[in-house]
Design a protein around this motif. Sequence first.
Motif, PDB file in Angstrom:
ATOM      1  N   LEU A  27       0.840  -1.192   0.000  1.00 28.15           N
ATOM      2  CA  LEU A  27       0.000   0.000   0.000  1.00 28.15           C
ATOM      3  C   LEU A  27       0.882   1.251   0.000  1.00 28.15           C
ATOM      4  O   LEU A  27       1.858   1.335   0.738  1.00 28.15           O
ATOM      5  CB  LEU A  27      -0.903   0.024   1.235  1.00 28.15           C
ATOM      6  N   SER A  28       0.529   2.201  -0.835  1.00 29.14           N
ATOM      7  CA  SER A  28       1.212   3.494  -0.788  1.00 29.14           C
ATOM      8  C   SER A  28       0.902   4.168   0.544  1.00 29.14           C
ATOM      9  O   SER A  28      -0.004   3.770   1.281  1.00 29.14           O
ATOM     10  CB  SER A  28       0.726   4.377  -1.936  1.00 29.14           C
ATOM     11  N   ARG A  29       1.656   5.203   0.858  1.00 31.48           N
ATOM     12  CA  ARG A  29       1.394   5.935   2.106  1.00 31.48           C
ATOM     13  C   ARG A  29      -0.040   6.463   2.122  1.00 31.48           C
ATOM     14  O   ARG A  29      -0.728   6.398   3.142  1.00 31.48           O
ATOM     15  CB  ARG A  29       2.387   7.084   2.246  1.00 31.48           C
ATOM     16  N   GLN A  30      -0.500   6.970   0.967  1.00 37.75           N
ATOM     17  CA  GLN A  30      -1.857   7.501   0.902  1.00 37.75           C
ATOM     18  C   GLN A  30      -2.890   6.404   1.117  1.00 37.75           C
ATOM     19  O   GLN A  30      -3.828   6.556   1.909  1.00 37.75           O
ATOM     20  CB  GLN A  30      -2.087   8.176  -0.444  1.00 37.75           C
ATOM     21  N   LYS A  31      -2.727   5.271   0.437  1.00 33.79           N
ATOM     22  CA  LYS A  31      -3.689   4.184   0.590  1.00 33.79           C
ATOM     23  C   LYS A  31      -3.649   3.582   1.992  1.00 33.79           C
ATOM     24  O   LYS A  31      -4.683   3.166   2.520  1.00 33.79           O
ATOM     25  CB  LYS A  31      -3.434   3.099  -0.456  1.00 33.79           C
ATOM     26  N   ALA A  32      -2.457   3.533   2.590  1.00 37.84           N
ATOM     27  CA  ALA A  32      -2.364   3.043   3.964  1.00 37.84           C
ATOM     28  C   ALA A  32      -3.187   3.940   4.891  1.00 37.84           C
ATOM     29  O   ALA A  32      -3.891   3.461   5.790  1.00 37.84           O
ATOM     30  CB  ALA A  32      -0.902   2.999   4.414  1.00 37.84           C
ATOM     31  N   GLY A  33      -3.100   5.254   4.657  1.00 40.70           N
ATOM     32  CA  GLY A  33      -3.908   6.182   5.455  1.00 40.70           C
ATOM     33  C   GLY A  33      -5.390   5.971   5.238  1.00 40.70           C
ATOM     34  O   GLY A  33      -6.188   6.014   6.194  1.00 40.70           O
ATOM     35  N   TYR A  34      -5.788   5.735   3.987  1.00 42.58           N
ATOM     36  CA  TYR A  34      -7.188   5.476   3.683  1.00 42.58           C
ATOM     37  C   TYR A  34      -7.677   4.195   4.363  1.00 42.58           C
ATOM     38  O   TYR A  34      -8.781   4.151   4.922  1.00 42.58           O
ATOM     39  CB  TYR A  34      -7.395   5.347   2.182  1.00 42.58           C
ATOM     40  N   ALA A  35      -6.853   3.150   4.282  1.00 42.73           N
ATOM     41  CA  ALA A  35      -7.230   1.865   4.885  1.00 42.73           C
ATOM     42  C   ALA A  35      -7.380   2.004   6.394  1.00 42.73           C
ATOM     43  O   ALA A  35      -8.325   1.474   6.994  1.00 42.73           O
ATOM     44  CB  ALA A  35      -6.185   0.809   4.548  1.00 42.73           C
ATOM     45  N   ARG A  36      -6.450   2.732   6.996  1.00 45.50           N
ATOM     46  CA  ARG A  36      -6.525   2.925   8.446  1.00 45.50           C
ATOM     47  C   ARG A  36      -7.746   3.766   8.814  1.00 45.50           C
ATOM     48  O   ARG A  36      -8.431   3.491   9.803  1.00 45.50           O
ATOM     49  CB  ARG A  36      -5.237   3.601   8.936  1.00 45.50           C
ATOM     50  N   SER A  37      -8.037   4.783   8.012  1.00 49.28           N
ATOM     51  CA  SER A  37      -9.213   5.620   8.269  1.00 49.28           C
ATOM     52  C   SER A  37     -10.489   4.794   8.214  1.00 49.28           C
ATOM     53  O   SER A  37     -11.362   4.909   9.087  1.00 49.28           O
ATOM     54  CB  SER A  37      -9.274   6.753   7.244  1.00 49.28           C
TER      55      SER A  37
END
Length: 210
Positions: A91-101
């Motif tokens: 996961l990219s940093r952005q997608k990791a943030g989305y997944a965590r959100s």
Amino acid sequence: MGLSAVDLRAALEALAAIEPGFAAGLERAGFPEPRIREPGYATLLRTIVGQQVSVAAAAAVWRKLEQVVGSPHDPEAIARATDEQLREAGLSRQKAGYARSLAEEVTSGRLALQHLPGDDEEAIAALVRVKGIGRWSAEIYLLFAEGRPDIWPAGDLAVQVEIGHLLGHPARPSEKLVRELAEGWRPHRGAAAIFAWHHYGWRGTSGAPV
């Protein structure tokens, strides 16, 4: 669950009776297969994982997530994962943030996927509050996972192209025009979208101009 084959066929027959473009399209391409996804957290997470990558790449990331964090179907697993683990899974940093959100919204109870509002626009609004879930993703979830019959993803480019083709427009109609054109198709606009994707794919494989 999404629209069943029986419901999809009935809706398209109703559309064909009022819109000659659909009647002609059904004669050419036949009825589409249902597009059904499991309702719940995992389907939304798969939507995030699959954004802007190929189907094969998304599947590879999903398999890696299972190896690195445990079952990605469990929001607690994503919530517990470190940023390093999510990046290791691809996961990219952005997608990791989305997944965590998304995981935090679900585990906190702020997003209750089993109790989304019955009004379609209110349900879309509840979903797009999650980082990484835009209107298109929300509409696709409600159509494929919940089987809401009147969801109309008019912002989808393939839908715009194919509705223009089916109705004989010389150029791809705008999102605004596609919304206006579909007003008379309520409450079957979800079936209209599924058929638009089906007919678009049929043209791409049949040798007909796309």
